[in-house]
Enzyme design. Structure first.
Site, PDB file in Angstrom:
ATOM      1  N   HIS A  95      11.317  27.919  16.316  1.00 53.61           N
ATOM      2  CA  HIS A  95      10.005  28.378  16.792  1.00 53.61           C
ATOM      3  C   HIS A  95       9.477  29.509  15.911  1.00 53.61           C
ATOM      4  CE1 HIS A  95       6.858  29.615  19.657  1.00 53.61           C
ATOM      5  NE2 HIS A  95       7.222  30.853  19.358  1.00 53.61           N
ATOM      6  N   GLU A  96      10.328  30.474  15.601  1.00 58.34           N
ATOM      7  CA  GLU A  96       9.889  31.579  14.746  1.00 58.34           C
ATOM      8  C   GLU A  96       9.551  31.101  13.347  1.00 58.34           C
ATOM      9  OE1 GLU A  96       9.036  34.146  16.196  1.00 58.34           O
ATOM     10  OE2 GLU A  96      10.085  33.775  18.072  1.00 58.34           O
ATOM     11  N   HIS A  99       6.056  29.939  13.168  1.00 56.00           N
ATOM     12  CA  HIS A  99       5.064  30.986  12.888  1.00 56.00           C
ATOM     13  C   HIS A  99       4.979  31.257  11.380  1.00 56.00           C
ATOM     14  CE1 HIS A  99       4.046  31.903  16.947  1.00 56.00           C
ATOM     15  NE2 HIS A  99       5.269  32.295  17.294  1.00 56.00           N
ATOM     16  N   HIS A 103       1.686  30.855   8.977  1.00 58.33           N
ATOM     17  CA  HIS A 103       1.249  31.880   8.027  1.00 58.33           C
ATOM     18  C   HIS A 103       1.071  31.279   6.639  1.00 58.33           C
ATOM     19  CE1 HIS A 103       1.922  36.239   6.381  1.00 58.33           C
ATOM     20  NE2 HIS A 103       0.695  35.807   6.208  1.00 58.33           N
TER      21      HIS A 103
END
Length: 232
Positions: A95-96, A99, A103
């Site tokens: 999940h991270e 991100h 980006h």
């Protein structure tokens, strides 16, 4: 439905969902992956598979303190997630990385949220003072002087907007994580379902936060629109 009922229900729902989320992660932290990959290794592989080489993976203290920092391009995983080889770890780590991928791709909502962060920090510092002092002035003037109250509501409105922008960002990061996990056959069917369930419960915390903030905004607006329920 009165304000206190909405806020009370939101608070109770938040407590329940957070408790369930923590219990789920604790339970799934006992479900070890057949691949024996740690959260750190999962993150490394996902970044490599997406051609991302300028993001560093760090271990941080705490429980569920995992986050991606777009400023210094770091994926910060809690110690347990960083080291464990479980369904919970893979869900959070991927999940991270979702991100980080947002980006890298210039995901529009993430860019918008990043631009709003300085404004949000300012709003958070003064919103309570502005609303409390604004209400005092508003009532002492018999409802004639509402400028400070409107200013406070405007600051709180920015917080609500930030919450609703954050929600689809988190859902998109989870979708990117789950798509990669499935396509790369990182997990078996059972492990995938557990990872998906973990992320779904995590998303619920953002849903509750967003609608809880909206309920408060409606209440504050009721003062200046003259529709405030006296039983609130």
């Amino acid at each position: 439905m009165t304000y206190y009922f909405i806020i009370g229900t939101t608070f109770l729902a938040s407590v329940i969902v957070n408790a369930i989320l923590k219990n789920k992660f604790r339970a799934y932290s006992k479900l070890y992956l057949h691949s024996h990959m740690s959260g750190k290794e999962i993150a490394e592989k996902m970044l490599i598979d997406h051609g991302i080489s300028d993001v560093h993976i760090l271990s941080v203290e705490g429980e569920l303190t995992d986050h991606y920092n777009p400023i210094n391009k770091t994926i910060n995983l809690s110690e347990k997630v960083y080291n464990d080889r479980t369904a919970a770890s893979i869900a959070i780590a991927a999940h991270e990385c979702g991100h980080a991928l947002q980006h890298r791709l210039g995901y529009h909502l993430l860019k918008l949220r990043n631009h709003l962060v300085p404004i949000l920090n300012f709003s958070s510092k003064f919103v309570n003072l502005a609303i409390m002092s604004g209400l005092t002035i508003f009532y002492s003037s018999g409802g004639k002087d509402s400028f400070i109250l409107k200013l406070g509501i405007g600051l709180f409105f920015l917080i609500v907007v930030f919450s609703f922008i954050t929600l689809p960002i988190e859902l998109d990061a989870s979708n990117r994580a789950l798509t990669w996990i499935r396509n790369k056959n990182i997990v078996n069917h059972q492990e995938y379902n557990k990872a998906k369930e973990s992320l779904n419960w995590a998303a619920m915390t953002y849903v509750i936060s967003a609608f809880g903030s909206l309920a408060q905004l409606v209440y504050f607006l009721s003062f200046i629109t003259g529709k405030k329920d006296e039983h609130f």
